[in-house]
Design an enzyme around this catalytic site. Structure first.
Site, PDB file in Angstrom:
ATOM      1  N   ASP A  92      82.607  -6.069  63.019  1.00  0.00           N
ATOM      2  CA  ASP A  92      82.887  -4.691  62.586  1.00  0.00           C
ATOM      3  C   ASP A  92      84.355  -4.364  62.828  1.00  0.00           C
ATOM      4  O   ASP A  92      85.057  -5.061  63.574  1.00  0.00           O
ATOM      5  CB  ASP A  92      81.989  -3.698  63.325  1.00  0.00           C
ATOM      6  CG  ASP A  92      82.272  -3.653  64.817  1.00  0.00           C
ATOM      7  OD1 ASP A  92      82.245  -4.724  65.453  1.00  0.00           O
ATOM      8  OD2 ASP A  92      82.524  -2.556  65.360  1.00  0.00           O
ATOM      9  N   GLU A 154      81.124  -3.228  67.999  1.00  0.00           N
ATOM     10  CA  GLU A 154      81.995  -3.186  69.182  1.00  0.00           C
ATOM     11  C   GLU A 154      82.969  -2.023  69.125  1.00  0.00           C
ATOM     12  O   GLU A 154      83.253  -1.381  70.127  1.00  0.00           O
ATOM     13  CB  GLU A 154      82.750  -4.512  69.309  1.00  0.00           C
ATOM     14  CG  GLU A 154      83.483  -4.693  70.630  1.00  0.00           C
ATOM     15  CD  GLU A 154      84.859  -4.052  70.677  1.00  0.00           C
ATOM     16  OE1 GLU A 154      85.397  -3.878  71.790  1.00  0.00           O
ATOM     17  OE2 GLU A 154      85.421  -3.717  69.599  1.00  0.00           O
ATOM     18  N   HIS A 418      94.025  -1.684  65.124  1.00  0.00           N
ATOM     19  CA  HIS A 418      93.646  -0.269  65.106  1.00  0.00           C
ATOM     20  C   HIS A 418      94.679   0.595  64.401  1.00  0.00           C
ATOM     21  O   HIS A 418      94.486   1.807  64.280  1.00  0.00           O
ATOM     22  CB  HIS A 418      93.404   0.284  66.523  1.00  0.00           C
ATOM     23  CG  HIS A 418      92.206  -0.277  67.203  1.00  0.00           C
ATOM     24  ND1 HIS A 418      91.570   0.379  68.242  1.00  0.00           N
ATOM     25  CD2 HIS A 418      91.524  -1.426  67.026  1.00  0.00           C
ATOM     26  CE1 HIS A 418      90.553  -0.355  68.668  1.00  0.00           C
ATOM     27  NE2 HIS A 418      90.512  -1.461  67.940  1.00  0.00           N
TER      28      HIS A 418
END
Length: 449
Positions: A92, A154, A418
């Site tokens: 993910d 996660e 991110h």
């Protein structure tokens, strides 16, 4: 020592295949956050499971846990007398954010200058593909037993973090490769040996029943926002070091960033000073950090000329890898409860905690991995740490008290995980695959002695 054959040549030959697999996986927007299509998460799960089957993992199953995405779970039995290695990763990814800030579409994997750009390319789909590459380098018949655990939630938070303690028999291994980390810089093979713990703290203050006119009453009426800001400034000294008694900080002796390198990685504005004093590694890995991550207060665009009656801040506290995060959280709570800015009492409450991690680095798995990584990169292996937390690491350690846990991966400090324009260098991906493949043979040889 048993010859590992031409593993570098095999992995090099797999490079086009691994690149294509990574592109296919990155193209699936497998975001497990609420509000995103769950069928994309399932697609990524099925893709990973299918490719692992093609890589020799014939004993495959799905772990369906409550309120989480399906976990890919598979095994290759160990040859007689050989150890077992657990391979971890997650399929993910984080949401892409404002796609206009990406130079290329986040879910259209783009190959450029030896890298693949796209959400999840580094964190953590490259590491999943590296596992596949290591198995294929051995023709699906590695010299060690294999347990594969690839989860799908996660990034959002998964109940898998608590699962190994209740079902330790599923996670038994002699060495666990947690491949959700990476290198301090590209080309420098790095083992992550410590993770800071984390705790949340909330501080709020209410001083008035409602806002009152700042012209008529300001100067005497207790200002909640002013009190909150005064309290928050006591958490650090004049240099920006954490000033809360009871939070541990030790010397860091592993690899470190230079000031210029750190400024470049974090995108600091020109002339902006770093917070704190001492080596950067002590500040971000082996010491505490307290960050104000949220503030409830009137926004400037609609601010009225009034004394603020209520304000609240959310604090993210990072603690030394060997400090109990609940102990660190309590130290911050005790500090703030004693402050009483202008005589005003604060309401301070604790939130979630996550334990840090320190690896034991003197066992046969670490020795084998250091040699394997040195072979793969042709460079000296260094130790580093992470300021972030990987809660599953401690869960796996609890289920395997005698196992060695190694954290590594294809990411590097400039991969923008991110963030916007996330990318992974294909050289790092292939080196991780080669290091794992070499490790399987080296570890098997060491454990047979």
């Amino acid at each position: 020592m048993t010859s590992s054959g031409d593993l570098p040549g095999r992995v090099d030959g797999l490079r086009p295949e691994l690149t294509n697999l990574l592109k296919q996986l990155v193209s699936i927007p497998s975001i497990a956050f609420p509000g995103y299509p769950p069928e994309n998460v399932k697609r990524a799960h099925d893709f990973v499971a299918d490719e692992l089957r093609k890589s020799g993992v014939e004993d495959m199953q799905v772990l369906y846990l409550p309120d989480t995405s399906p976990v890919v779970y598979g095994r290759i039995p160990a040859p007689p007398g050989a150890p077992t290695v657990l391979l971890y990763g997650h399929y993910d990814v984080q949401p892409s954010g404002d796609e206009s800030l990406w130079q290329t579409p986040p879910f259209t994997p783009t190959e450029k200058d030896g890298a693949i750009y796209g959400r999840g390319a580094a964190d953590c789909k490259s590491n999943v593909i590296a596992h596949i590459g290591a198995l294929r380098a051995h023709g699906g018949k590695p010299p060690v037993g294999i347990t594969v655990v690839i989860e799908g939630q996660e990034e959002y938070g998964s109940v898998l973090d608590d699962y190994p303690a209740a079902h330790p028999e599923l996670f038994q291994a002699d060495a666990l490769l947690v491949c959700d980390a990476g290198n301090i810089r590209a080309g420098t093979p790095t083992l992550t040996t410590a993770l800071r713990g984390v705790a949340d703290v909330f501080v709020e203050v209410r001083t008035l029943a409602a806002p009152v006119h700042s012209g008529q009453f300001g100067g005497a009426a207790p200002d909640a926002l002013l009190a909150l800001m005064a309290a928050l400034t006591t958490l650090h000294d004049a240099d920006g070091n954490v000033a809360v008694k009871g939070l541990r900080r030790d010397k860091w002796t592993g690899a470190d960033f230079t000031d210029r390198e750190f400024a470049d990685i974090t995108g600091m504005e020109p002339g902006m000073p770093l917070l704190g004093t001492g080596p950067i590694g002590e500040r971000i890995w082996y010491g505490p950090a307290i960050t104000v991550i949220g503030l409830d207060a009137p926004p400037t665009a609609t601010a009225a000329s009034a004394v603020v009656p209520y304000a609240k801040a959310a604090l993210n506290v990072r603690v030394h890898p060997d400090q109990d995060p609940a102990e660190g959280r309590q130290a911050v709570i005790d500090h703030l409860e004693k402050v009483k800015p202008y005589g005003i009492e604060l309401k301070v409450t604790g939130g979630e905690v996550g334990a840090g991690f320190s690896a034991a680095t003197n066992g046969p798995a670490y020795a084998a991995m250091r040699e394997a990584m040195q072979r793969a990169w042709g460079a000296e292996v260094v130790d580093s740490a992470m300021g972030g937390s990987i809660p599953l690491t401690n869960a796996l350690a609890a289920a395997n008290p005698g196992a060695e846990i190694l954290l590594l991966g294809a990411e590097d400090a400039k991969c923008n995980l991110h963030g916007f324009n996330e990318r992974v260098l294909l050289s790092e991906l292939c080196n991780v695959a080669l290091a794992e493949a070499e490790f399987f043979q080296l570890f098997a040889d060491r454990m047979r002695k």
